[in-house]
Scaffold this motif. Sequence first.
Motif, mmCIF file in Angstrom:
data_model
loop_
_atom_site.group_PDB
_atom_site.id
_atom_site.type_symbol
_atom_site.label_atom_id
_atom_site.label_comp_id
_atom_site.label_asym_id
_atom_site.label_seq_id
_atom_site.Cartn_x
_atom_site.Cartn_y
_atom_site.Cartn_z
ATOM 1 N N MET A 1 0.815 -1.209 0.000
ATOM 2 C CA MET A 1 0.000 0.000 0.000
ATOM 3 C C MET A 1 0.851 1.263 0.000
ATOM 4 O O MET A 1 0.396 2.317 -0.429
ATOM 5 C CB MET A 1 -0.930 -0.002 1.217
ATOM 6 N N SER A 2 2.086 1.163 0.482
ATOM 7 C CA SER A 2 2.999 2.304 0.560
ATOM 8 C C SER A 2 2.370 3.450 1.347
ATOM 9 O O SER A 2 2.334 4.608 0.913
ATOM 10 C CB SER A 2 3.417 2.785 -0.837
ATOM 11 N N ILE A 3 1.910 3.109 2.552
ATOM 12 C CA ILE A 3 1.237 4.082 3.405
ATOM 13 C C ILE A 3 2.153 5.254 3.752
ATOM 14 O O ILE A 3 1.690 6.375 3.953
ATOM 15 C CB ILE A 3 0.699 3.376 4.663
ATOM 16 N N GLY A 4 3.448 5.010 3.815
ATOM 17 C CA GLY A 4 4.374 6.087 4.132
ATOM 18 C C GLY A 4 4.924 6.813 2.930
ATOM 19 O O GLY A 4 5.761 7.715 3.078
ATOM 20 N N GLY A 5 4.479 6.449 1.745
ATOM 21 C CA GLY A 5 5.021 7.057 0.532
ATOM 22 C C GLY A 5 4.566 8.490 0.323
ATOM 23 O O GLY A 5 3.531 8.917 0.844
ATOM 24 N N PRO A 6 5.329 9.265 -0.451
ATOM 25 C CA PRO A 6 4.978 10.668 -0.691
ATOM 26 C C PRO A 6 3.839 10.854 -1.672
ATOM 27 O O PRO A 6 3.246 11.929 -1.741
ATOM 28 C CB PRO A 6 6.284 11.263 -1.254
ATOM 29 N N GLN A 7 3.515 9.819 -2.441
ATOM 30 C CA GLN A 7 2.478 9.938 -3.457
ATOM 31 C C GLN A 7 1.109 9.582 -2.892
ATOM 32 O O GLN A 7 1.008 8.895 -1.871
ATOM 33 C CB GLN A 7 2.800 9.008 -4.636
ATOM 34 N N PRO A 8 0.035 10.006 -3.569
ATOM 35 C CA PRO A 8 -1.299 9.539 -3.168
ATOM 36 C C PRO A 8 -1.377 8.020 -3.259
ATOM 37 O O PRO A 8 -0.667 7.389 -4.050
ATOM 38 C CB PRO A 8 -2.224 10.210 -4.193
ATOM 39 N N LEU A 9 -2.240 7.430 -2.452
ATOM 40 C CA LEU A 9 -2.435 5.997 -2.537
ATOM 41 C C LEU A 9 -2.971 5.613 -3.910
ATOM 42 O O LEU A 9 -3.739 6.351 -4.529
ATOM 43 C CB LEU A 9 -3.421 5.528 -1.460
ATOM 44 N N ASP A 10 -2.547 4.444 -4.382
ATOM 45 C CA ASP A 10 -3.033 3.916 -5.653
ATOM 46 C C ASP A 10 -4.494 3.500 -5.477
ATOM 47 O O ASP A 10 -4.803 2.559 -4.750
ATOM 48 C CB ASP A 10 -2.167 2.723 -6.063
ATOM 49 N N ARG A 11 -5.393 4.196 -6.155
ATOM 50 C CA ARG A 11 -6.826 3.957 -5.971
ATOM 51 C C ARG A 11 -7.226 2.546 -6.401
ATOM 52 O O ARG A 11 -8.051 1.897 -5.749
ATOM 53 C CB ARG A 11 -7.636 5.001 -6.738
ATOM 54 N N ASP A 12 -6.651 2.057 -7.493
ATOM 55 C CA ASP A 12 -6.995 0.713 -7.948
ATOM 56 C C ASP A 12 -6.532 -0.337 -6.942
ATOM 57 O O ASP A 12 -7.237 -1.306 -6.661
ATOM 58 C CB ASP A 12 -6.362 0.440 -9.316
#
Length: 306
Positions: free
Chosen positions: A81-92
């Motif tokens: 999910m990359s909850i800590g990532g700088p980008q918005p979460l991948d909706r799909d």
Amino acid sequence: MRHDAPPALCPTLPLRFPPPLGGTAGTSFKPAHLPAILAEPPRRGFFEVHAENYMGAGGPPHRQLEAIRKDHPLSIHGVCMSIGGPQPLDRDHLARFRNLVARYQPSLVSEHLAWSTHDTTYFNDLLPLPYTAATLARVCDHIDQVQSAIRRPILLENPSTYVAFRDSTMSETDFLRAIVSRTGCGLLLDVNNVFVSAVNHGFSPQRYLADVPLAAVGEIHLAGHSVQTDDDGAPLLIDSHDGPVADDVWALYAGLIAQHGPVPTLIEWDGNIPDWPVLQAEAAAAQAILDRHAKAPAPEIRHAAA
């Protein structure tokens, strides 16, 4: 991982909450173990799967998981999910995650305090974060999105780390406490991760565990690690999940359960997969510790005959 025709978020899909697991020990589910598992009567405990292995619509993975879910509680553990990532979460990806949760009604749902994406690149690692106010705001926003989508709290797992950020302005335990307070999520406390990070960074694992908001812990992970050395010859532990739980980790776990009481506990084993009885034995060792500290039943009250 690509999938055709990603499912849309479906807010009307009914979600149910299975009964709590209580003080039970479970194991990672590996398809190679399915014949041995099905050959036995349903066992005490639960199984955990990585969500990303079941995001297709059907096929053998789902037939296997349905066979397990028929008689055993399930925990769904996300790793991408990359909850800590700088980008918005991948909706799909979030939509597939939500529909998987709705489909199998797991007792536990969890993800990692980590990031694994940059632009369009996906890394096969759970990378650490700087513990700052900006990171905290982003992580909490992402957790809110996940919990809104699946309409239930998630458990967030503490990372195993090999580097620390000079920019960090708070400790990892303070960061976790702030996340729990802001989002209402729970924690998945990985005791092996605590030990790995403690050795790598030179802090006390006991002190770390004393600082964790234990009331928020809804699941515990135990796993094996490998021992290496860094360029200076100092010990470097790798969270490899490819062997039995180390004695030092068992000791930390036993002390934690003695203090906090039983918590659903999972044995992770993802590489060099052993035969099923070996994994069962690790879970049995955890179950023995959980049972040792289970609350004794209240004494039966006998009334004198009238």
